[in-house]
Design an enzyme around this catalytic site. Structure first.
Site, PDB file in Angstrom:
ATOM      1  CE  LYS A  28      -3.475   2.824   0.581  1.00 12.26           C
ATOM      2  NZ  LYS A  28      -4.300   3.157  -0.602  1.00 12.26           N
TER       3      LYS A  28
ATOM      4  CB  CYS B  20      -2.866   9.430  -4.169  1.00 10.11           C
ATOM      5  SG  CYS B  20      -4.350   9.155  -3.178  1.00 10.11           S
TER       6      CYS B  20
HETATM    7  O1  RRO Z   1      -5.590   5.508  -0.919  1.00  4.23           O
HETATM    8  C1  RRO Z   1      -6.235   5.893  -1.913  1.00  4.23           C
HETATM    9  O2  RRO Z   1      -7.321   6.514  -1.812  1.00  4.23           O
HETATM   10  C2  RRO Z   1      -5.753   5.673  -3.278  1.00  4.23           C
HETATM   11  C3  RRO Z   1      -4.437   5.855  -3.676  1.00  4.23           C
HETATM   12 BR1  RRO Z   1      -3.071   6.320  -2.495  1.00  4.23          BR
HETATM   13  C4  RRO Z   1      -4.089   5.699  -5.048  1.00  4.23           C
HETATM   14  O3  RRO Z   1      -2.948   5.885  -5.486  1.00  4.23           O
HETATM   15  N1  RRO Z   1      -5.077   5.373  -5.908  1.00  4.23           N
HETATM   16  C5  RRO Z   1      -6.337   5.158  -5.505  1.00  4.23           C
HETATM   17  O4  RRO Z   1      -7.214   4.832  -6.343  1.00  4.23           O
HETATM   18  N2  RRO Z   1      -6.673   5.321  -4.180  1.00  4.23           N
END
Ligand code: RRO
Length: 286
Positions: free
Chosen positions: A52, A133
């Site tokens: 993650k 993100c």
């Molecule tokens: O954690 C998120 O909301 C998230 C991330 Br970091 C990302 O790079 N892509 C995404 O769809 N959600």
């Protein structure tokens, strides 16, 4: 035109000195947040583990519900829920396969601070610096700001000794592919991951938003984004001289092979991994 690439997904590959036994990875964010998740990936048939995206400190993430899917798509606004970079750095001693630590600092200087603190790790094989993100309210996706991307990479490569790739959002215009490629070609990147979710989509069910945060807006994944993933991989594979990790809407072997045909060296599975669990890697290979 046809050529024999049926066995590509099972063919080992070395990316900047890191040996992968096949071409399958999880997409960051999918089954890779907790120690239990990482254990499952460790035991699965994937070629490596992508964590993650992490920040300096633990983040609870956005309000629930923050994930929803249908046959065609997923939408998430996870909000970078993660255990903090030290957890992912330290967990890497357990790895039985290449370990790719995804970094997504939010505050000014956070990416640089995390990367500085990772420099001495001997068990993190690659860094995937997430420049895309879409779900941090008030914070733009770095990779849609070309100057900010260039500036960040310039600062990173002043000290960085790690093998590092970047994760990009989807682009939709030829000029943007060219501009981003010109920037990326200035740095000694190990790979590029393309694409992250399509930011700020809106999904209704019976006229109600399906996720709670940000008025229901979130990153779209799943089958509906595959044409954009493929085009981005295709374009960047022509414009860059480094391996591309293809991502976006891969459900089955055929989808994965389409990404290989478009120019990907590795493929990352997201939404379908969330739906099926880590058995998806066996399903795709077999
Ligand atoms: O954690 C998120 O909301 C998230 C991330 Br970091 C990302 O790079 N892509 C995404 O769809 N959600």
């Amino acid at each position: 035109m046809s050529f024999n690439f049926e066995s590509t997904l099972e063919t080992p590959i070395t990316i900047d000195g890191v040996e992968f036994k096949n071409r399958l990875l999880n997409a960051s964010g999918c089954v890779c947040t907790s120690g239990e998740d990482l254990n499952m990936l460790n035991l699965s048939s994937s070629a490596g583990i992508v964590t993650k995206s992490c920040t300096l400190k633990y983040r609870e993430g956005n309000n629930m519900p923050r994930y929803y899917d249908t046959d065609a798509l997923s939408i998430n606004s996870t909000g970078l829920a993660n255990m903090g970079y030290e957890f992912y750095r330290d967990w890497s001693v357990n790895k039985k396969k290449p370990y790719i630590l995804s970094v997504a600092g939010v505050e000014n200087g956070e990416n640089l601070e995390i990367l500085r603190n990772l420099q001495n790790s001997t068990t993190v094989d690659l860094i995937e610096l997430n420049l895309s993100c879409p779900n941090i309210i008030g914070k733009p996706q770095i990779a849609y700001d070309f100057d900010a991307t260039d500036e960040l990479l310039r600062k990173v490569f002043e000290f960085n000794n790690l093998k590092l790739g970047v994760k990009l959002p989807p682009y939709f215009d030829t000029m943007h592919f060219n501009q981003m490629a010109d920037i990326l070609n200035k740095y000694k990147l190990s790979f590029v991951t393309s694409i992250n979710s399509l930011g700020n989509g809106l999904v209704y069910d019976s006229f109600n938003t399906v996720i709670a945060p940000n008025e229901g807006l979130g990153g779209i994944g799943g089958s509906v984004i595959k044409p954009f993933g493929l085009s981005n991989v295709y374009r960047f594979s022509k414009l860059l001289k480094i391996p591309i990790f293809g991502c976006g809407g891969i459900k089955n072997k055929n989808d994965a092979l389409e990404y290989i045909k478009a120019g990907a060296s590795m493929v990352e599975i997201g939404t379908q991994l969330v739906k099926d669990g880590t058995s998806i890697f066996d399903t795709i290979i077999n």
